[in-house]
Design an enzyme around this catalytic site. Structure first.
Site, PDB file in Angstrom:
ATOM      1  N   HIS A 182       0.855  -1.183   0.000  1.00 24.94           N
ATOM      2  CA  HIS A 182       0.000   0.000   0.000  1.00 24.94           C
ATOM      3  C   HIS A 182       0.896   1.240   0.000  1.00 24.94           C
ATOM      4  CE1 HIS A 182      -2.674   3.094   1.592  1.00 24.94           C
ATOM      5  NE2 HIS A 182      -3.664   2.371   1.099  1.00 24.94           N
ATOM      6  N   ASP A 305     -11.269   1.429  -1.134  1.00 27.17           N
ATOM      7  CA  ASP A 305     -10.363   2.350  -0.436  1.00 27.17           C
ATOM      8  C   ASP A 305     -11.122   3.120   0.653  1.00 27.17           C
ATOM      9  OD1 ASP A 305      -7.861   3.257   0.218  1.00 27.17           O
ATOM     10  OD2 ASP A 305      -7.497   4.329  -1.652  1.00 27.17           O
TER      11      ASP A 305
HETATM   12  C1  VNL Z   1      -5.696   8.750   1.225  1.00 24.52           C
HETATM   13  C2  VNL Z   1      -6.265   7.934   0.267  1.00 24.52           C
HETATM   14  C3  VNL Z   1      -4.949   8.184   2.255  1.00 24.52           C
HETATM   15  C4  VNL Z   1      -6.073   6.568   0.336  1.00 24.52           C
HETATM   16  C5  VNL Z   1      -4.763   6.831   2.314  1.00 24.52           C
HETATM   17  O1  VNL Z   1      -4.020   6.201   3.273  1.00 24.52           O
HETATM   18  C6  VNL Z   1      -5.336   6.009   1.344  1.00 24.52           C
HETATM   19  C7  VNL Z   1      -5.892  10.188   1.160  1.00 24.52           C
HETATM   20  C8  VNL Z   1      -3.419   6.945   4.277  1.00 24.52           C
HETATM   21  O2  VNL Z   1      -6.622  10.648   0.250  1.00 24.52           O
HETATM   22  O3  VNL Z   1      -5.352  10.876   2.006  1.00 24.52           O
HETATM   23  O4  VNL Z   1      -5.170   4.691   1.462  1.00 24.52           O
HETATM   24 MN    MN Z   2      -5.741   2.893   0.485  1.00 26.09          MN
END
Ligand code: VNL
Ligand code: MN
Length: 345
Positions: A182, A305
């Site tokens: 990730h 997500d």
């Molecule tokens: C965000 C999007 C952050 C998907 C994420 O993990 C993620 C964001 C901290 O838009 O900040 O998996």
């Molecule tokens: Mn994510």
């Protein structure tokens, strides 16, 4: 219900959660001096002012059994494959990270036990201490029955091609546990141009960070040493497969002039053999069509997500994808069941 009217089983494969202990640790990270690009997001989510619109994210990450289940029900989502959200435990010191990974895995296993048809989970581990990580990985899959592993890209600016991490890759391969790489923000050495315009995270930086991680693994020869290792990357493969022709061509040149090691296979061969991708947060039918053509229908998995992206458009995107009914079954659940050892209903 007749088989024809049975609703499709939607398994979302990149669904984020946190636990209060990790959130508290990240608040300390936010308040300590530091220069990591991840601090932009860590400050926003874990040390946010009450009136920050993004502050709603933290309660949604910490909630597993209330709003989340309602959101899943409202959108016809059968299951979340949960993973400890980025940057996970990877900004902590080795002992803290090892302890918190164990705690997060125990809590994750407990919630899955309470809702075995609604949740599956990827185990977290502390790469800061690779040997202890390998022990925890075995416990997580064998004892806790978790479904694979989550890694939030680099650890203290180092990537999985570094031999110090080979005990982790060996454990994953032995356990047949797919490692989901990730994103987190780009590592220190490439962070500067991502400090403007909100490029640090999901807009652009995340994809560059993870695609670079995946390419480093392929061209370093990691998959010659661990041929059965499985890696999953999100966001429609972080665009790696768009580059395969040029990667193959230029990697050969780099090998011939001695700047890249000789490998048994080409990057495109490794990508098709050792990787699967998910559609998390990348709801383009054009990109999906390209991905299926480039990688095959068995290598693409659906994801939302949550809670960073809303569920309804992710469902609408896959419900309306121009694929056959049999293909949609694979994208929505069949591939996830195979790759992440999720029981058939
Ligand atoms: C965000 C999007 C952050 C998907 C994420 O993990 C993620 C964001 C901290 O838009 O900040 O998996
Ligand atoms: Mn994510």
């Amino acid at each position: 219900m007749t088989p024809a009217s049975k609703p499709i089983r939607r398994i979302a494969t990149e669904e984020a959660f946190s636990i209060p202990e990790v959130a508290a640790g990240l608040r300390e990270v936010a308040r300590a001096p530091g220069n990591s690009l991840d601090l932009v997001l860590v400050e926003r989510i874990y040390d946010a002012k009450v009136d920050d619109v993004q502050a709603r994210l933290l309660p949604r990450l910490l909630d597993l059994e209330k709003e989340r289940l309602k959101d899943m029900d409202a959108n016809g989502v059968a299951m979340h494959l949960l993973s400890l959200t980025a940057p996970g435990v990877q900004m902590f010191d080795a002992d803290t990270a090892t302890e918190l990974a164990t705690l997060a895995n125990d809590k994750l296993a407990a919630v899955i036990k309470r809702h075995p048809t609604r949740f599956a989970g990827l185990a977290t581990f502390a790469p800061q201490s690779p040997k202890r990580a390998a022990v925890e990985m075995e416990r997580a899959m064998k004892k806790l029955k978790l479904n694979g592993f989550i890694l939030n890209s680099h650890t203290h600016n180092e990537y999985l091609d570094n031999p110090k991490y080979f005990p982790i890759l060996e454990a994953a391969e032995d356990l047949d546990g797919c490692i989901y790489i990730h994103p987190r923000a780009p590592s220190d050495g490439m962070a500067a141009p991502f400090r403007d315009y909100g490029l640090d995270s999901a807009q652009w930086g995340y994809g560059i960070e993870v695609s670079t991680h995946a390419v480093r693994m392929m061209v370093s020869g990691v998959f010659d040493r661990f041929p059965k290792l499985k890696i999953c990357i999100g966001h429609m493969g972080e665009a790696v497969h768009f580059w395969l022709w040029r990667l193959d061509y230029m990697n050969k040149n780099a090998q011939n002039r001695g700047s890249a090691p000789k490998t048994k296979l080409t990057p495109s061969e490794y990508f098709k053999r050792n990787f699967v991708i998910t559609t998390s947060g990348q709801e383009s039918h054009l990109a999906l069509d390209f991905s299926i053509k480039a990688l095959g229908i068995d290598n693409v998995l659906w994801a939302i997500d949550y809670p960073y992206q809303p569920s309804a458009p992710a469902v609408a995107f896959m419900d309306s994808a121009p694929v056959s009914a049999a293909e949609r079954e694979k994208l929505y659940h069949g591939n996830a069941e195979r790759v992440f050892h999720i029981k058939l209903e």
